[in-house]
Scaffold this motif. Structure first.
Motif, PDB file in Angstrom:
ATOM      1  N   MET A   1      54.435  -1.355 -12.126  1.00 13.50           N
ATOM      2  CA  MET A   1      54.111  -2.443 -11.220  1.00 13.50           C
ATOM      3  C   MET A   1      52.641  -2.812 -11.440  1.00 13.50           C
ATOM      4  O   MET A   1      51.808  -1.929 -11.669  1.00 13.50           O
ATOM      5  CB  MET A   1      54.377  -2.006  -9.772  1.00 13.50           C
ATOM      6  CG  MET A   1      54.095  -3.085  -8.769  1.00 13.50           C
ATOM      7  SD  MET A   1      54.630  -2.832  -7.034  1.00 13.50           S
ATOM      8  CE  MET A   1      54.978  -1.140  -6.838  1.00 13.50           C
ATOM      9  N   HIS A   2      52.343  -4.087 -11.343  1.00 15.49           N
ATOM     10  CA  HIS A   2      50.964  -4.553 -11.493  1.00 15.49           C
ATOM     11  C   HIS A   2      50.083  -3.829 -10.478  1.00 15.49           C
ATOM     12  O   HIS A   2      50.491  -3.595  -9.340  1.00 15.49           O
ATOM     13  CB  HIS A   2      50.892  -6.066 -11.280  1.00 15.49           C
ATOM     14  CG  HIS A   2      49.572  -6.656 -11.617  1.00 15.49           C
ATOM     15  ND1 HIS A   2      48.504  -6.605 -10.748  1.00 15.49           N
ATOM     16  CD2 HIS A   2      49.138  -7.284 -12.737  1.00 15.49           C
ATOM     17  CE1 HIS A   2      47.465  -7.193 -11.313  1.00 15.49           C
ATOM     18  NE2 HIS A   2      47.827  -7.621 -12.527  1.00 15.49           N
ATOM     19  N   GLN A   3      48.863  -3.480 -10.899  1.00 15.04           N
ATOM     20  CA  GLN A   3      47.990  -2.675 -10.036  1.00 15.04           C
ATOM     21  C   GLN A   3      47.683  -3.337  -8.705  1.00 15.04           C
ATOM     22  O   GLN A   3      47.553  -2.656  -7.681  1.00 15.04           O
ATOM     23  CB  GLN A   3      46.693  -2.316 -10.763  1.00 15.04           C
ATOM     24  CG  GLN A   3      45.822  -3.518 -11.106  1.00 15.04           C
ATOM     25  CD  GLN A   3      44.613  -3.142 -11.930  1.00 15.04           C
ATOM     26  OE1 GLN A   3      44.582  -2.094 -12.563  1.00 15.04           O
ATOM     27  NE2 GLN A   3      43.617  -4.003 -11.936  1.00 15.04           N
ATOM     28  N   LEU A   4      47.604  -4.679  -8.664  1.00 13.74           N
ATOM     29  CA  LEU A   4      47.320  -5.334  -7.390  1.00 13.74           C
ATOM     30  C   LEU A   4      48.534  -5.252  -6.457  1.00 13.74           C
ATOM     31  O   LEU A   4      48.381  -5.020  -5.259  1.00 13.74           O
ATOM     32  CB  LEU A   4      46.883  -6.787  -7.601  1.00 13.74           C
ATOM     33  CG  LEU A   4      46.394  -7.521  -6.351  1.00 13.74           C
ATOM     34  CD1 LEU A   4      45.290  -6.749  -5.627  1.00 13.74           C
ATOM     35  CD2 LEU A   4      45.905  -8.920  -6.724  1.00 13.74           C
ATOM     36  N   PHE A   5      49.740  -5.425  -6.986  1.00 14.96           N
ATOM     37  CA  PHE A   5      50.934  -5.207  -6.162  1.00 14.96           C
ATOM     38  C   PHE A   5      50.967  -3.763  -5.665  1.00 14.96           C
ATOM     39  O   PHE A   5      51.298  -3.502  -4.509  1.00 14.96           O
ATOM     40  CB  PHE A   5      52.221  -5.516  -6.933  1.00 14.96           C
ATOM     41  CG  PHE A   5      52.745  -6.904  -6.750  1.00 14.96           C
ATOM     42  CD1 PHE A   5      53.073  -7.396  -5.489  1.00 14.96           C
ATOM     43  CD2 PHE A   5      52.926  -7.740  -7.841  1.00 14.96           C
ATOM     44  CE1 PHE A   5      53.565  -8.674  -5.321  1.00 14.96           C
ATOM     45  CE2 PHE A   5      53.414  -9.021  -7.676  1.00 14.96           C
ATOM     46  CZ  PHE A   5      53.740  -9.493  -6.421  1.00 14.96           C
ATOM     47  N   ARG A   6      50.657  -2.811  -6.549  1.00 13.20           N
ATOM     48  CA  ARG A   6      50.665  -1.402  -6.172  1.00 13.20           C
ATOM     49  C   ARG A   6      49.685  -1.154  -5.017  1.00 13.20           C
ATOM     50  O   ARG A   6      50.007  -0.463  -4.054  1.00 13.20           O
ATOM     51  CB  ARG A   6      50.316  -0.524  -7.367  1.00 13.20           C
ATOM     52  CG  ARG A   6      50.440   0.971  -7.077  1.00 13.20           C
ATOM     53  CD  ARG A   6      50.249   1.848  -8.306  1.00 13.20           C
ATOM     54  NE  ARG A   6      51.405   1.709  -9.195  1.00 13.20           N
ATOM     55  CZ  ARG A   6      51.357   1.121 -10.398  1.00 13.20           C
ATOM     56  NH1 ARG A   6      50.241   0.644 -10.873  1.00 13.20           N
ATOM     57  NH2 ARG A   6      52.441   1.037 -11.138  1.00 13.20           N
ATOM     58  N   LEU A   7      48.503  -1.761  -5.097  1.00 11.69           N
ATOM     59  CA  LEU A   7      47.504  -1.601  -4.040  1.00 11.69           C
ATOM     60  C   LEU A   7      47.964  -2.256  -2.738  1.00 11.69           C
ATOM     61  O   LEU A   7      47.957  -1.629  -1.677  1.00 11.69           O
ATOM     62  CB  LEU A   7      46.169  -2.214  -4.481  1.00 11.69           C
ATOM     63  CG  LEU A   7      45.097  -2.315  -3.399  1.00 11.69           C
ATOM     64  CD1 LEU A   7      44.550  -0.934  -3.073  1.00 11.69           C
ATOM     65  CD2 LEU A   7      43.974  -3.235  -3.851  1.00 11.69           C
TER      66      LEU A   7
ATOM     67  N   LEU B   1      50.990  -3.299  -1.711  1.00 14.22           N
ATOM     68  CA  LEU B   1      52.203  -2.739  -1.116  1.00 14.22           C
ATOM     69  C   LEU B   1      52.048  -1.248  -0.811  1.00 14.22           C
ATOM     70  O   LEU B   1      52.553  -0.781   0.209  1.00 14.22           O
ATOM     71  CB  LEU B   1      53.405  -2.977  -2.032  1.00 14.22           C
ATOM     72  CG  LEU B   1      53.834  -4.443  -2.135  1.00 14.22           C
ATOM     73  CD1 LEU B   1      54.855  -4.624  -3.257  1.00 14.22           C
ATOM     74  CD2 LEU B   1      54.380  -4.947  -0.817  1.00 14.22           C
ATOM     75  N   GLY B   2      51.374  -0.523  -1.663  1.00 16.27           N
ATOM     76  CA  GLY B   2      51.209   0.912  -1.446  1.00 16.27           C
ATOM     77  C   GLY B   2      50.344   1.222  -0.236  1.00 16.27           C
ATOM     78  O   GLY B   2      50.628   2.148   0.525  1.00 16.27           O
ATOM     79  N   GLN B   3      49.284   0.436  -0.049  1.00 17.68           N
ATOM     80  CA  GLN B   3      48.380   0.663   1.076  1.00 17.68           C
ATOM     81  C   GLN B   3      48.596  -0.351   2.197  1.00 17.68           C
ATOM     82  O   GLN B   3      47.881  -0.309   3.199  1.00 17.68           O
ATOM     83  CB  GLN B   3      46.926   0.617   0.591  1.00 17.68           C
ATOM     84  CG  GLN B   3      46.615   1.707  -0.387  1.00 17.68           C
ATOM     85  CD  GLN B   3      45.166   1.650  -0.876  1.00 17.68           C
ATOM     86  OE1 GLN B   3      44.352   0.888  -0.400  1.00 17.68           O
ATOM     87  NE2 GLN B   3      44.860   2.490  -1.847  1.00 17.68           N
TER      88      GLN B   3
END
Length: 178
Positions: free
Chosen positions: A1-7, A9-11
């Motif tokens: 997953m793209h790092q910005l989506f990961r950030l 959605l993850g946080q």
């Protein structure tokens, strides 16, 4: 997953969610299915109905995802994940709280419905979507039902055989709710 989506959605980082719109569609296209799966997890959490931050993050992410799918014309690639998220909304309350106040899951369902069913002329997408669309007709949200009837009419014009197995249910439910 793209790092910005990961950030985001993850946080569940609402302050960075808008940054998703600065990314090129082609840059995030390979991340969309995984992002949809993460949204499904977030929206299925026990506190989602009352967590305004999570709802806002999900709403922004869905808008970004559906825009990217439309712009990259990649609906077939992501249809299974979209339909999976859409189907998960059926596990939650879809009836409006007040006159014009949709539930969080009704909002998700509406956005996903629009993205999926605007592709009524793509039989593989409709083959996945029609059985779920029919399930939504049972849920008593008149606005969703009204919009669904418009999309199903278009699907029937293009590929009537996909609706053939559901005609009795559709007819009885349209008469009941719409």
């Amino acid at each position: 997953m793209h790092q910005l989506f990961r950030l985001v959605l993850g946080q569940k980082d609402l302050s960075r969610a808008g940054d998703l719109f600065s990314l090129d569609d082609s840059e995030i296209e390979d991340s969309l299915t995984e992002a949809l799966e993460q949204i499904k997890i977030i929206s299925s959490s026990s506190d989602y109905q009352t967590n305004n931050n999570d709802q806002a993050v999900v709403e922004i992410c869905i808008t970004r995802i559906t825009t990217a799918i439309r712009e990259t014309e990649s609906i077939e690639k992501h249809a299974k994940a979209l339909v999976g998220l859409w189907d998960s909304c059926l596990e939650h309350n879809l009836r409006p709280f007040g006159k014009d106040e949709d539930t969080p899951h009704a909002k998700i369902a509406s956005d996903i419905m629009s993205c999926i069913l605007q592709n009524y002329n793509r039989p593989p997408v409709m083959a996945l979507a029609i059985p779920i669309a029919v399930k939504f007709l049972h849920r008593g949200n008149k606005e969703l039902c009204r919009n669904m009837s418009n999309y199903l009419s278009l699907a029937a014009i293009t590929k009537a055989d996909l609706l053939a197995d559901h005609t009795e249910v559709i007819d009885s439910l349209f008469n009941k709710w719409c």
